[in-house]
Design an enzyme around this catalytic site. Structure first.
Site, PDB file in Angstrom:
ATOM      1  N   SER A  13     -14.208 -23.297  14.876  1.00 33.08           N
ATOM      2  CA  SER A  13     -14.186 -24.372  15.863  1.00 33.08           C
ATOM      3  C   SER A  13     -12.924 -25.206  15.706  1.00 33.08           C
ATOM      4  CB  SER A  13     -15.406 -25.278  15.668  1.00 33.08           C
ATOM      5  OG  SER A  13     -16.591 -24.525  15.790  1.00 33.08           O
ATOM      6  N   CYS A  14     -12.642 -25.998  16.731  1.00 32.54           N
ATOM      7  CA  CYS A  14     -11.534 -26.943  16.701  1.00 32.54           C
ATOM      8  C   CYS A  14     -11.657 -27.825  15.474  1.00 32.54           C
ATOM      9  CB  CYS A  14     -11.575 -27.789  17.974  1.00 32.54           C
ATOM     10  SG  CYS A  14     -10.568 -29.261  17.961  1.00 32.54           S
TER      11      CYS A  14
END
Lengths: 76, 136
Positions: A13-14
């Protein structure tokens, strides 16, 4: 599109994909093409904005199933 | 050169993660990032400190975050911070007032802390920021 280096950040994920891409690009040679593999739906837009900020070139974004293939040209 | 200024007033994971994500993303995008840790946020700067969980209201979802950390889809907050600091564009300040309130000294803080600052010092560093956030 062919790439010189591939960064596999699938299922990250970011900000994982962008950190991994930036790290690899910082060690790449000017003119090389780095391919980022990512499943994070924010990755195409994040890479586009990042490339604009730091002066690298977003060459193409492709999608294969759930995986984005994002190609960045390393500037000098 | 763009700049982000972040005031971090909580050491809960759901506050630390967005704060370091924004600071590090800014730094690897060529921005400067100024981070001021105050009140409960200061606790995150203590040597060997591990976040104590998520905010009370969201305890029911804590497992979602710990699962994501365990399987690696979300990176550890300190790893993200170190990756951002490797650019040399993130500066971290500990609030002097809170430091005194906790009875801490600079040697009690992690080595990634750049210094102790008061409100006026941080304001002077943040006054030309393009993005300013208070995270609590």
């Amino acid at each position: 599109m062919m790439a010189d280096i591939t960064v596999d950040a699938k299922f990250k994920s970011c900000p994982g994909p962008l950190i991994a891409l930036a790290d690899t690009v910082s060690r790449a040679q000017p003119g090389q093409v780095v391919k980022l593999l990512a499943t994070d739906p924010a990755a195409p837009s994040d890479v586009k904005e990042w490339a604009l900020s730091v002066g690298h070139t977003l060459l193409a974004t492709e999608k294969s199933g759930d995986v984005y293939e994002i190609y960045v040209g390393v500037s000098g | 050169m763009s700049k982000i200024a972040l005031i971090v007033a909580s050491e809960k994971m759901d506050k630390l993660f967005p704060a370091v994500t924004l600071a590090t993303t800014a730094a690897i995008s060529g921005w400067d990032a100024e981070m001021f840790f105050t009140f409960w946020g200061l606790l995150a700067l203590k040597k060997g400190y591990e976040p104590s969980g998520v905010s009370f209201d969201y305890k029911a979802y804590e497992g979602k975050l710990t699962d994501a950390l365990a399987n690696g889809s979300i990176p550890d907050w300190k790893t993200v911070l170190e990756q951002g600091r490797a650019t040399g564009r993130i500066r971290i300040y500990a609030c002097s007032t809170t430091l005194g309130m906790f009875g801490l000294k600079q040697e009690d803080l992690d080595s990634f802390v750049d210094g102790i600052a008061g409100a006026a010092t941080f304001l002077s560093k943040a006054k030309d920021a393009n993005v300013s956030l208070f995270i609590s």
